[in-house]
Write a protein that holds these residues in place. Structure first.
Motif, PDB file in Angstrom:
ATOM      1  N   THR A 223     -87.486  29.080  25.748  1.00 34.20           N
ATOM      2  CA  THR A 223     -88.356  30.088  25.142  1.00 34.20           C
ATOM      3  C   THR A 223     -87.533  31.255  24.606  1.00 34.20           C
ATOM      4  O   THR A 223     -86.331  31.371  24.862  1.00 34.20           O
ATOM      5  CB  THR A 223     -89.367  30.610  26.171  1.00 34.20           C
ATOM      6  OG1 THR A 223     -88.642  31.302  27.217  1.00 34.20           O
ATOM      7  CG2 THR A 223     -90.164  29.485  26.794  1.00 34.20           C
ATOM      8  N   LYS A 224     -88.239  32.093  23.867  1.00 31.62           N
ATOM      9  CA  LYS A 224     -87.571  33.292  23.355  1.00 31.62           C
ATOM     10  C   LYS A 224     -87.064  34.155  24.495  1.00 31.62           C
ATOM     11  O   LYS A 224     -85.959  34.723  24.423  1.00 31.62           O
ATOM     12  CB  LYS A 224     -88.540  34.090  22.477  1.00 31.62           C
ATOM     13  CG  LYS A 224     -87.942  35.372  21.915  1.00 31.62           C
ATOM     14  CD  LYS A 224     -88.938  36.106  21.039  1.00 31.62           C
ATOM     15  CE  LYS A 224     -90.101  36.638  21.837  1.00 31.62           C
ATOM     16  NZ  LYS A 224     -91.024  37.451  21.012  1.00 31.62           N
ATOM     17  N   GLU A 225     -87.834  34.247  25.577  1.00 29.94           N
ATOM     18  CA  GLU A 225     -87.402  35.035  26.731  1.00 29.94           C
ATOM     19  C   GLU A 225     -86.152  34.442  27.359  1.00 29.94           C
ATOM     20  O   GLU A 225     -85.267  35.175  27.807  1.00 29.94           O
ATOM     21  CB  GLU A 225     -88.540  35.123  27.754  1.00 29.94           C
ATOM     22  CG  GLU A 225     -89.719  35.992  27.331  1.00 29.94           C
ATOM     23  CD  GLU A 225     -90.569  35.338  26.248  1.00 29.94           C
ATOM     24  OE1 GLU A 225     -90.459  34.100  26.087  1.00 29.94           O
ATOM     25  OE2 GLU A 225     -91.319  36.057  25.570  1.00 29.94           O
ATOM     26  N   ILE A 227     -83.812  32.797  25.799  1.00 31.09           N
ATOM     27  CA  ILE A 227     -82.687  33.114  24.906  1.00 31.09           C
ATOM     28  C   ILE A 227     -82.229  34.549  25.110  1.00 31.09           C
ATOM     29  O   ILE A 227     -81.031  34.837  25.231  1.00 31.09           O
ATOM     30  CB  ILE A 227     -83.086  32.869  23.441  1.00 31.09           C
ATOM     31  CG1 ILE A 227     -83.469  31.416  23.238  1.00 31.09           C
ATOM     32  CG2 ILE A 227     -81.957  33.267  22.506  1.00 31.09           C
ATOM     33  CD1 ILE A 227     -84.067  31.129  21.872  1.00 31.09           C
ATOM     34  N   LEU A 228     -83.182  35.475  25.158  1.00 26.98           N
ATOM     35  CA  LEU A 228     -82.829  36.891  25.321  1.00 26.98           C
ATOM     36  C   LEU A 228     -82.198  37.142  26.675  1.00 26.98           C
ATOM     37  O   LEU A 228     -81.353  38.040  26.815  1.00 26.98           O
ATOM     38  CB  LEU A 228     -84.081  37.756  25.147  1.00 26.98           C
ATOM     39  CG  LEU A 228     -84.737  37.699  23.755  1.00 26.98           C
ATOM     40  CD1 LEU A 228     -86.014  38.519  23.735  1.00 26.98           C
ATOM     41  CD2 LEU A 228     -83.770  38.181  22.686  1.00 26.98           C
ATOM     42  N   GLU A 236     -84.170  38.999  17.280  1.00 29.67           N
ATOM     43  CA  GLU A 236     -85.145  38.133  16.634  1.00 29.67           C
ATOM     44  C   GLU A 236     -84.919  38.126  15.127  1.00 29.67           C
ATOM     45  O   GLU A 236     -84.504  39.129  14.524  1.00 29.67           O
ATOM     46  CB  GLU A 236     -86.560  38.609  16.943  1.00 29.67           C
ATOM     47  CG  GLU A 236     -86.947  38.513  18.410  1.00 29.67           C
ATOM     48  CD  GLU A 236     -88.406  38.862  18.637  1.00 29.67           C
ATOM     49  OE1 GLU A 236     -89.252  38.327  17.879  1.00 29.67           O
ATOM     50  OE2 GLU A 236     -88.696  39.648  19.550  1.00 29.67           O
ATOM     51  N   GLY A 240     -87.138  32.590  14.415  1.00 27.04           N
ATOM     52  CA  GLY A 240     -86.359  32.310  15.611  1.00 27.04           C
ATOM     53  C   GLY A 240     -85.573  33.493  16.113  1.00 27.04           C
ATOM     54  O   GLY A 240     -85.943  34.656  15.898  1.00 27.04           O
ATOM     55  N   VAL A 241     -84.425  33.177  16.751  1.00 27.54           N
ATOM     56  CA  VAL A 241     -83.579  34.202  17.362  1.00 27.54           C
ATOM     57  C   VAL A 241     -82.128  33.894  17.022  1.00 27.54           C
ATOM     58  O   VAL A 241     -81.704  32.732  17.074  1.00 27.54           O
ATOM     59  CB  VAL A 241     -83.757  34.230  18.899  1.00 27.54           C
ATOM     60  CG1 VAL A 241     -82.839  35.273  19.522  1.00 27.54           C
ATOM     61  CG2 VAL A 241     -85.204  34.501  19.267  1.00 27.54           C
ATOM     62  N   LEU A 255     -87.519  28.445  16.514  1.00 28.59           N
ATOM     63  CA  LEU A 255     -88.563  28.300  17.529  1.00 28.59           C
ATOM     64  C   LEU A 255     -89.784  27.632  16.952  1.00 28.59           C
ATOM     65  O   LEU A 255     -90.168  27.871  15.793  1.00 28.59           O
ATOM     66  CB  LEU A 255     -88.952  29.672  18.104  1.00 28.59           C
ATOM     67  CG  LEU A 255     -87.852  30.423  18.868  1.00 28.59           C
ATOM     68  CD1 LEU A 255     -88.335  31.820  19.243  1.00 28.59           C
ATOM     69  CD2 LEU A 255     -87.447  29.649  20.122  1.00 28.59           C
ATOM     70  N   GLY A 259     -91.065  25.849  21.983  1.00 29.51           N
ATOM     71  CA  GLY A 259     -89.807  26.530  22.260  1.00 29.51           C
ATOM     72  C   GLY A 259     -88.795  26.222  21.182  1.00 29.51           C
ATOM     73  O   GLY A 259     -89.130  26.082  19.994  1.00 29.51           O
ATOM     74  N   VAL A 260     -87.527  26.105  21.580  1.00 22.90           N
ATOM     75  CA  VAL A 260     -86.459  25.832  20.621  1.00 22.90           C
ATOM     76  C   VAL A 260     -86.616  24.409  20.086  1.00 22.90           C
ATOM     77  O   VAL A 260     -86.737  23.447  20.846  1.00 22.90           O
ATOM     78  CB  VAL A 260     -85.079  26.008  21.281  1.00 22.90           C
ATOM     79  CG1 VAL A 260     -83.973  25.575  20.325  1.00 22.90           C
ATOM     80  CG2 VAL A 260     -84.872  27.463  21.698  1.00 22.90           C
TER      81      VAL A 260
END
Length: 274
Positions: A223-225, A227-228, A236, A240-241, A255, A259-260
């Protein structure tokens, strides 16, 4: 004439026994005595009542002339017969606060009681509960590994000839004046991938056909979380990121709903479109 004591006593007895010396009381003697007693009782009650009222009037008048309260500094001044006495209120008496009761100090050494010190705690701090344990980032290991400097034997910055020498087959899909897009496959790479090679700076972009994972455990389904958390400097971007990896490259995670769904490695030193 000499009279003996016995004879004197006999004469006195005879004289006192004479009925002529008796004084009979008047018929109304009883009522006269009762009336006089009642009169004296009423006079005594009247005098006491008058004296009480007079004493109360004097006390009130004297109190009004004796006491004066000065509220500016909290000092009570009592003046009587020309004398003035200033009385300060207790220091612990403040507006809206009841005076604190004074605690008498010990009068002898027997009055002093020394409490024993509390026993030292011998208990050890408990271990944190499972819910208090720091959370561990879920690591993704599915799919090929996309390293921070390349993919398999391919490394960022390689020229087209160097890439072709790594036991891969290049299939040109799009040629440009400055950069070309190729599909690579063979034993030199973990899986087939799309690469961008610049005529000036060499290999600049690698995008595996399968969703690859990174050494930090970010891959398909992250998830984005996630990744961060794995890359604090990540930012961001559209769709995506982007996360820096080292000083010369960065990951781009696309994303989707799960998720990815795609991972790319891109060189920061390039002249090709991303």
């Amino acid at each position: 004439m000499n009279i003996s004591e016995d004879e004197l006593e006999q004469r006195l007895r005879a004289m006192f026994a004479d009925e002529r010396l008796d004084l009979p009381p008047p018929p109304d003697a009883g009522s006269v005595i009762v009336t006089g007693a009642r009169r004296r009782r009423r006079r005594r009650h009247t005098v006491q009542a008058v004296a009480g009222v007079a004493a109360g009037v004097v006390a009130i008048a004297g109190g009004l002339t004796i006491f004066r309260l000065h509220t500016e500094d909290g000092t009570a001044v009592m003046s009587a017969d020309g004398s003035v006495i200033s009385v300060k209120p207790p220091e612990n008496l403040t507006p809206g606060r009841q005076p604190e009761p004074s605690t008498p100090g010990p009068t002898s050494t027997q009055d002093i009681q020394v409490s024993p010190p509390p026993p030292a705690s011998t208990s050890k701090p408990g271990r944190p509960r499972p819910s208090e344990q720091p959370s561990t980032l879920p690591r993704v290991t599915d799919g090929p590994l996309l390293a921070s400097d390349g993919f398999g034997r391919l490394k960022l910055g390689m020229s087209e000839a160097e890439v072709a020498a790594q036991a891969v087959t290049l299939s040109e899909t799009q040629a440009g004046a400055a950069c070309s897009v190729y599909t690579v496959e063979g034993s030199g790479v973990p899986a087939s991938a799309t690469v961008v090679i610049s005529k000036a700076v060499g290999l600049t972009v690698v995008t595996p056909a399968q969703v690859a994972h990174t050494a930090e455990g970010i891959g398909g389904g992250s998830t984005k979380e996630d990744i961060l958390a794995a890359y604090p400097a990540a930012k961001e971007e559209s769709g995506g990121v982007a996360a820096p990896t080292g000083a010369a490259a960065e990951y781009h995670f696309r994303l989707g709903g799960t998720g990815v769904v795609e991972t790319s490695l891109m060189s920061l030193n390039q002249d090709c479109a991303g």
